[in-house]
Design an enzyme around this catalytic site. Structure first.
Site, PDB file in Angstrom:
ATOM      1  N   HIS A 133      29.114 135.982  24.913  1.00  0.00           N
ATOM      2  CA  HIS A 133      29.686 134.594  25.050  1.00  0.00           C
ATOM      3  C   HIS A 133      31.252 134.337  24.732  1.00  0.00           C
ATOM      4  O   HIS A 133      31.382 133.831  23.623  1.00  0.00           O
ATOM      5  CB  HIS A 133      28.647 133.545  24.414  1.00  0.00           C
ATOM      6  CG  HIS A 133      29.026 132.169  24.770  1.00  0.00           C
ATOM      7  ND1 HIS A 133      28.386 131.739  25.993  1.00  0.00           N
ATOM      8  CD2 HIS A 133      29.026 130.959  24.257  1.00  0.00           C
ATOM      9  CE1 HIS A 133      28.418 130.522  26.150  1.00  0.00           C
ATOM     10  NE2 HIS A 133      28.964 129.880  25.354  1.00  0.00           N
ATOM     11  N   SER A 191      32.088 127.899  28.500  1.00  0.00           N
ATOM     12  CA  SER A 191      30.630 127.544  27.967  1.00  0.00           C
ATOM     13  C   SER A 191      30.492 126.353  28.637  1.00  0.00           C
ATOM     14  O   SER A 191      30.449 125.953  29.979  1.00  0.00           O
ATOM     15  CB  SER A 191      30.613 127.486  26.624  1.00  0.00           C
ATOM     16  OG  SER A 191      29.041 127.213  26.034  1.00  0.00           O
ATOM     17  N   ASP A 216      25.734 138.478  27.428  1.00  0.00           N
ATOM     18  CA  ASP A 216      25.968 136.912  26.732  1.00  0.00           C
ATOM     19  C   ASP A 216      24.434 136.362  26.665  1.00  0.00           C
ATOM     20  O   ASP A 216      23.681 136.274  27.496  1.00  0.00           O
ATOM     21  CB  ASP A 216      26.616 135.955  27.857  1.00  0.00           C
ATOM     22  CG  ASP A 216      26.951 134.517  27.030  1.00  0.00           C
ATOM     23  OD1 ASP A 216      26.232 134.204  26.169  1.00  0.00           O
ATOM     24  OD2 ASP A 216      28.005 133.939  27.745  1.00  0.00           O
TER      25      ASP A 216
END
Length: 673
Positions: A615, A496, A583
């Site tokens: 994600h 991320s 995601d």
């Protein structure tokens, strides 16, 4: 956003056996599956009435919820039957009659709420909608037959509040939401407060009286306090409102506010860290202890009896206790402690009898494994800012375990996600895995990390790719100057925001890192902000104020200059990218764009996609598969150890879209898969 990136092709060059042997010493290799596969048991809980023990454990290879009588915890029956994705979050209904859990599909984060009757095993979809994300808004120890839930099935941006009857499944609208970030309920399940985002990135707080939201806010929080100030709930009779609050101070304090008079009392604060966890009495909901973590966590009691209990547990468990659940009567707790170098063991604590009964060790295969300590350190950034960080060293590089290496070793800089999150002290499978492979592991809380006060957090405003990235670069320099590693043997890895930092590291400071591993990291900040989930609408101004505003020319220029995609042609070192196809936070396009730009410039890259993930990688088979690829990738560029990929892709949906021949064994393993 929350985790993992040489133009020179070295994939066909194996690390010399003598080098690998010298780095391994006599330290056994810990199998990937033991670190990242299913635990034997996890997420231990006890029902509010104290009659049942629950936990998750594998059922046909997928983590599901099991329930057992409290007096016979080994006689458990499976209650859920998820076949694809593990149950990662569940809780007991207030009446102790159901297990409630949330589940999405393929990582899309449209979490629906399910209930399973403990007596009959019947499962009910309590929020039977499509493209809906359910949220728990409130539960009560007084009204045990219902809870409040938020549903965005009417408008994807906003969650309306419903009362959910747990017996019948009936949903009754309590509050239609036309632009509020959230609501706070009391123990009577009455909404007492509405939160609304401001254009400056702050938040306004409105009282709700007799079901009506007042026109004027009773409290206002500006941008600087917006991520360090929030209401923490009411006591049982609703007379006290607790806050975690940084207004008028730097670090967030724990404050009790008298609702009638408005008078505020500071319960606890720390000069270096925000108040994080709190323990509240299950009957009165009064705060009994709080915890702040600068480098290591520690409880501070408010209630003397609870303080004595926590001290006793720390003595018996050998580390700061973690309280996972308490009964309504508060006579039984589920507790554990994080010793870093041992797998966690979970206990049933009988407060009246003063006994600890072992329930399970989550990863018994790691008992006796060569796990290593985590060492808290402070690193000075170039402008003098102290960065709370953690260093983990390979066993053979730190014989006396003092946190000072006997000789330099290759290093992996692991960058946390968020960026408004933090690394903390404790057992970390990634640190243990990488250290076992022969790498020093450095985890840095760069500016913008949370938990260290609003000044530390605000120092990262509009600093993506700038001072935030400088903190990471400075930390690498610190590691080199202190003999932890050498300048040519450093990799960067993260997911991320950590994935973004990986891409930024390889583009903005291309000589700093030997290679990088990026998991679900954004490459283009402008397109990132254009594809955030609709239910993040209330936080949009936060992103704009802290990252850059894509609706202004200055903001666009700022975002472009901070986007690794803009400078993809600068990448010189090997890059591995992992992405979930579904995601909703960092769209697959973020990885596609940087891969396409690299291909256009003839820059090698390995791109791995998981069609059933979002994600990050929830399914252990996918997590193991990616880590199998990652450690063989790292071995090529850093020279550490690696467990061969072998059958590490088994059971995974992994697709290699680019660069299979760059990673040792990947092409062959994909062919056999």
């Amino acid at each position: 956003m929350r985790t993992f990136t040489k133009l020179v092709l070295l994939a066909s060059t194996m690390v010399a056996p003598s080098v690998a042997a010298a780095q391994s010493g006599d330290v056994p290799l810990i199998e990937r599956a033991k670190l990242f596969g299913n635990p034997t048991k996890a997420i231990g809980r006890i029902s509010p009435d104290g009659k049942w023990i629950s936990y998750t454990q594998p059922r046909d290879g997928v983590m599901n919820v099991y329930v057992a009588p409290v007096g016979d915890p080994d006689n458990a029956k499976p209650l859920t039957n998820e076949r694809e994705r593990p149950v990662r979050s569940y809780f007991w209904s207030p009446d102790s009659k159901q297990i409630l859990f949330i589940q999405d599909k393929g990582g899309d984060e449209n979490f629906l709420l399910y209930g399973v009757d403990v007596a009959t095993g019947k499962q009910t979809t309590l929020t039977p909608f499509t493209k809906t994300r359910a949220q728990l808004v409130g539960s009560s120890n007084k009204h045990k037959d219902r809870v409040l839930v938020g549903l965005n099935n009417r408008d994807a941006k906003w969650h309306d509040v419903y009362s959910l009857n747990l017996k019948t499944g009936k949903l009754t609208l309590v509050q239609k939401n036309d632009g509020y970030a959230g609501f706070l309920a009391d123990n009577d399940l009455k909404l007492r407060m509405a939160l609304k985002s401001r254009d400056d990135g702050g938040t306004d707080y409105y009282r709700i009286t007799n079901g009506k939201i007042e026109a004027k806010p009773f409290a206002t929080v500006g941008l600087d306090d917006s991520l360090t100030t929030s209401p923490a709930g009411f006591n049982a009779d609703g007379s006290i409102l607790y806050w975690i609050d940084s207004r008028g101070r730097n670090t967030a304090a724990l404050i009790a506010q008298n609702v009638a008079s408005g008078e505020q009392t500071v319960i606890g604060e720390s000069p270096k860290a925000d108040i994080g966890s709190v323990l509240t009495n299950p009957k009165t909901l009064a705060v009994e202890a709080y915890q702040a973590e600068y480098l290591t966590p520690e409880w501070t009691p408010v209630d003397k009896e609870i303080g004595a209990t926590l001290d006793w547990l720390k003595y018996k468990l050998g580390a700061t206790p973690v309280v996972q659940a308490r009964t309504d009567a508060d006579d039984k707790w589920i507790v554990t402690a994080d010793k870093v170098t041992e797998p966690a063991t979970v206990y049933l604590f009988d407060r009246k009898a003063g006994t600890l009964t072992k329930l399970y060790t989550g990863r018994p295969d790691l008992v006796g494994a060569p796990l290593v300590p985590m060492h808290p350190v402070e690193i000075k950034a170039r402008d003098g800012l102290a960065l709370p960080s953690y260093l983990t060293l390979p066993a053979n590089a730190d014989a006396n375990r003092d946190g000072k290496p006997d000789h330099p070793v290759p290093m992996v800089l692991v960058v946390h996600g968020g960026p408004w999150g933090r690394d903390g002290y404790g057992y970390d499978p990634y640190s243990q895995w990488l250290a076992n492979r022969g790498y020093a592991v450095l985890q840095v809380n760069f500016r913008a990390s949370t938990g260290f006060g609003k000044d530390f957090l605000a120092a990262g405003n509009l600093q993506w790719g700038k001072k935030m990235q400088d903190d990471l670069t400075d930390s690498v320099a610190w590691a080199v100057s202190n003999g932890i590693t050498t300048a040519d043997k450093v990799a960067i890895l993260g997911g991320s925001y950590g994935g973004y930092a990986t891409l930024a590291g390889l583009t903005f400071t291309p000589e700093t890192y030997a290679c990088g591993v990026d998991i679900v990291g954004p490459s283009n900040l402008f397109t990132l902000l254009g594809t955030i989930p609709p239910y993040w609408e209330s936080f949009k101004q936060q992103f704009y104020q802290r990252m850059g505003n894509p609706t202004t020319e200055d903001g666009k220029a700022l975002l472009k200059a901070a986007s690794p995609l803009t400078f993809a042609d600068r990448i010189k070192k090997p890059l591995l990218i992992g992405q979930g196809a579904n995601d909703p936070r960092v769209n697959k396009r973020e990885s596609d764009q940087i891969v396409e730009a690299m291909k256009a410039k003839g820059i090698p890259v390995t791109y791995v996609l998981f069609p059933d993930e979002g994600h990050g990688f929830a399914r252990p088979a996918n997590n193991i598969a990616f880590n199998a690829v990652a450690e063989n990738f790292l071995q090529t560029c850093l020279g550490g150890r690696a467990e061969p990929i072998g059958d590490g892709l088994k059971g995974s949906t992994i697709q290699v879209l680019q660069g299979a021949d760059i990673v040792n064994g990947l092409k062959q393993s994909m062919a056999s898969k």
